[in-house]
Design a protein around this motif. Structure first.
Motif, mmCIF file in Angstrom:
data_model
loop_
_atom_site.group_PDB
_atom_site.id
_atom_site.type_symbol
_atom_site.label_atom_id
_atom_site.label_comp_id
_atom_site.label_asym_id
_atom_site.label_seq_id
_atom_site.Cartn_x
_atom_site.Cartn_y
_atom_site.Cartn_z
ATOM 1 N N ASN A 104 0.566 -1.300 0.025
ATOM 2 C CA ASN A 104 0.024 0.110 0.044
ATOM 3 C C ASN A 104 0.878 1.246 -0.055
ATOM 4 O O ASN A 104 0.313 2.281 0.244
ATOM 5 C CB ASN A 104 -1.133 0.006 1.002
ATOM 6 C CG ASN A 104 -1.998 -1.016 1.202
ATOM 7 O OD1 ASN A 104 -2.491 -1.358 -0.101
ATOM 8 N ND2 ASN A 104 -2.415 -1.599 2.064
ATOM 9 N N VAL A 105 2.125 1.007 -0.487
ATOM 10 C CA VAL A 105 2.959 2.345 -0.432
ATOM 11 C C VAL A 105 3.480 2.536 -1.952
ATOM 12 O O VAL A 105 3.999 1.600 -2.526
ATOM 13 C CB VAL A 105 4.274 2.214 0.450
ATOM 14 C CG1 VAL A 105 5.204 3.235 -0.052
ATOM 15 C CG2 VAL A 105 3.902 2.084 1.966
ATOM 16 N N PHE B 241 13.628 0.595 -5.036
ATOM 17 C CA PHE B 241 12.171 1.127 -4.609
ATOM 18 C C PHE B 241 12.255 2.722 -3.897
ATOM 19 O O PHE B 241 12.653 2.580 -2.811
ATOM 20 C CB PHE B 241 11.546 0.214 -4.009
ATOM 21 C CG PHE B 241 9.875 0.644 -3.796
ATOM 22 C CD1 PHE B 241 9.255 0.689 -5.019
ATOM 23 C CD2 PHE B 241 9.296 0.848 -2.765
ATOM 24 C CE1 PHE B 241 7.579 1.009 -4.905
ATOM 25 C CE2 PHE B 241 8.036 1.285 -2.708
ATOM 26 C CZ PHE B 241 7.221 1.064 -3.623
ATOM 27 N N ASN B 242 11.669 3.388 -4.609
ATOM 28 C CA ASN B 242 11.774 5.043 -4.133
ATOM 29 C C ASN B 242 10.354 5.479 -3.919
ATOM 30 O O ASN B 242 9.450 5.430 -4.797
ATOM 31 C CB ASN B 242 12.784 5.882 -4.989
ATOM 32 C CG ASN B 242 13.790 5.371 -5.758
ATOM 33 O OD1 ASN B 242 14.727 4.684 -5.037
ATOM 34 N ND2 ASN B 242 13.946 5.129 -7.040
ATOM 35 N N TYR B 243 10.165 6.051 -2.928
ATOM 36 C CA TYR B 243 9.191 6.785 -2.412
ATOM 37 C C TYR B 243 9.050 7.800 -1.531
ATOM 38 O O TYR B 243 10.155 8.089 -0.809
ATOM 39 C CB TYR B 243 7.704 5.922 -1.824
ATOM 40 C CG TYR B 243 8.331 4.962 -0.663
ATOM 41 C CD1 TYR B 243 7.634 5.434 0.321
ATOM 42 C CD2 TYR B 243 9.186 4.041 -0.758
ATOM 43 C CE1 TYR B 243 8.123 4.632 1.784
ATOM 44 C CE2 TYR B 243 9.324 3.257 0.460
ATOM 45 C CZ TYR B 243 8.894 3.428 1.710
ATOM 46 O OH TYR B 243 9.415 2.898 2.944
ATOM 47 N N ALA B 244 8.173 8.708 -1.632
ATOM 48 C CA ALA B 244 7.983 9.957 -0.547
ATOM 49 C C ALA B 244 7.226 9.443 0.647
ATOM 50 O O ALA B 244 6.226 8.910 0.586
ATOM 51 C CB ALA B 244 7.527 11.181 -1.308
ATOM 52 N N LYS B 245 7.995 9.869 1.752
ATOM 53 C CA LYS B 245 7.210 9.772 3.125
ATOM 54 C C LYS B 245 7.651 10.827 4.178
ATOM 55 O O LYS B 245 8.776 11.006 4.113
ATOM 56 C CB LYS B 245 7.333 8.417 3.741
ATOM 57 C CG LYS B 245 6.609 7.896 4.914
ATOM 58 C CD LYS B 245 6.496 6.167 5.362
ATOM 59 C CE LYS B 245 5.679 6.094 6.403
ATOM 60 N NZ LYS B 245 5.167 4.987 6.564
ATOM 61 N N ASN B 246 6.708 11.269 4.783
ATOM 62 C CA ASN B 246 7.029 12.308 5.664
ATOM 63 C C ASN B 246 7.722 13.539 5.121
ATOM 64 O O ASN B 246 8.628 14.057 5.821
ATOM 65 C CB ASN B 246 7.798 11.842 7.130
ATOM 66 C CG ASN B 246 6.768 10.800 7.676
ATOM 67 O OD1 ASN B 246 5.537 10.724 7.488
ATOM 68 N ND2 ASN B 246 7.355 10.058 8.484
ATOM 69 N N VAL C 60 12.021 -9.158 -1.499
ATOM 70 C CA VAL C 60 12.290 -9.001 -0.079
ATOM 71 C C VAL C 60 11.748 -7.351 0.236
ATOM 72 O O VAL C 60 11.625 -7.117 1.505
ATOM 73 C CB VAL C 60 13.497 -9.304 0.344
ATOM 74 C CG1 VAL C 60 13.908 -10.661 0.431
ATOM 75 C CG2 VAL C 60 14.650 -8.153 0.063
ATOM 76 N N ILE C 61 11.491 -6.643 -0.805
ATOM 77 C CA ILE C 61 11.094 -5.257 -0.527
ATOM 78 C C ILE C 61 10.033 -5.051 0.405
ATOM 79 O O ILE C 61 9.787 -4.332 1.184
ATOM 80 C CB ILE C 61 11.005 -4.408 -1.763
ATOM 81 C CG1 ILE C 61 12.271 -4.321 -2.519
ATOM 82 C CG2 ILE C 61 10.511 -3.197 -1.626
ATOM 83 C CD1 ILE C 61 12.293 -3.518 -3.961
ATOM 84 N N SER C 62 8.866 -5.919 0.130
ATOM 85 C CA SER C 62 7.613 -5.931 0.789
ATOM 86 C C SER C 62 7.754 -6.361 2.156
ATOM 87 O O SER C 62 7.163 -5.861 3.085
ATOM 88 C CB SER C 62 6.701 -6.667 0.088
ATOM 89 O OG SER C 62 6.924 -8.115 0.128
ATOM 90 N N ASP C 63 8.872 -7.054 2.503
ATOM 91 C CA ASP C 63 8.896 -7.601 3.740
ATOM 92 C C ASP C 63 9.464 -6.440 4.619
ATOM 93 O O ASP C 63 9.329 -6.296 6.019
ATOM 94 C CB ASP C 63 10.103 -8.573 3.963
ATOM 95 C CG ASP C 63 9.494 -9.895 3.266
ATOM 96 O OD1 ASP C 63 8.273 -9.999 3.042
ATOM 97 O OD2 ASP C 63 10.536 -10.658 2.838
ATOM 98 N N PHE C 64 10.095 -5.217 4.292
ATOM 99 C CA PHE C 64 10.730 -4.128 4.772
ATOM 100 C C PHE C 64 9.920 -3.022 5.058
ATOM 101 O O PHE C 64 9.982 -2.209 6.190
ATOM 102 C CB PHE C 64 12.086 -3.716 4.254
ATOM 103 C CG PHE C 64 13.217 -4.707 4.572
ATOM 104 C CD1 PHE C 64 14.009 -4.423 5.576
ATOM 105 C CD2 PHE C 64 13.258 -5.963 3.800
ATOM 106 C CE1 PHE C 64 15.254 -5.479 5.841
ATOM 107 C CE2 PHE C 64 14.315 -6.877 4.030
ATOM 108 C CZ PHE C 64 15.325 -6.593 4.992
ATOM 109 N N ILE C 65 8.950 -3.048 4.115
ATOM 110 C CA ILE C 65 7.975 -1.580 4.330
ATOM 111 C C ILE C 65 6.956 -1.824 5.244
ATOM 112 O O ILE C 65 6.149 -2.891 5.248
ATOM 113 C CB ILE C 65 7.337 -1.359 2.662
ATOM 114 C CG1 ILE C 65 8.402 -1.306 1.783
ATOM 115 C CG2 ILE C 65 6.370 -0.384 2.925
ATOM 116 C CD1 ILE C 65 8.021 -0.996 0.402
#
Length: 154
Positions: A115-116, A129-134, A147-152
């Motif tokens: 959901n990110v 995988f790059n995204y904006a948060k806060n 494994v990316i989904s395991d960390f988010i």
């Protein structure tokens, strides 16, 4: 769009690839079960799956950087499990808020993980995988895209 910020974001992506690939120590003797843990990097929580161990020598703590007159701070950690590494980097551009539109201009293909919404790209053996948060840029770089989904943490 401020071209200096986009250039700075691009340089951060290059740095995180180097940051991740610089980790070359053997953790096999340290690996062993355990439980998932939560770590916070610059105010953002991440899940660390069981078996992944941090390399504290590779940590970035409040590293100040500047590009084109824009100053930003990076914090990051590297985790490894066997031949899989995951580098997590959070870049804070201060008064220059990082939004989805800014991350979009850095490049990659639009993708939603846990959901990110962010952008995924591949460079050789690395997936980013790059995204904006806060209002910050988050970059997860790994040798195993699965494994990316395991960390988010949403």
């Amino acid at each position: 769009m401020n071209k200096k910020i986009i250039l700075g974001l691009s340089l951060v992506l290059i740095a995180v690839m180097a940051f991740g690939s610089a980790s070359a120590f053997d953790l096999d003797s340290f690996l062993g079960g355990g439980e998932n843990q939560t770590v916070t990097i610059d105010g953002i929580d991440f899940n660390i799956p069981a078996g992944f161990k941090e390399d504290p020598k590779q940590a970035k703590v409040n590293q100040m950087n500047e590009i084109g007159g824009v100053t930003y701070t990076t914090n990051g950690k590297i985790f490894e499990k066997g031949s899989t590494y995951v580098a997590i980097l959070v870049a804070d551009y201060g008064k220059h808020k990082v939004t989805d539109d800014v991350v979009k201009n850095v490049g990659g293909t639009r993708k939603t993980i846990n959901n990110v919404s962010g952008y995924i790209s591949h460079d050789g053996d690395n997936t980013l995988f790059n995204y904006a948060k806060n209002d910050k840029l988050v970059i997860i770089s790994t040798t195993d895209e699965n494994v990316i989904s395991d960390f988010i943490i949403e």
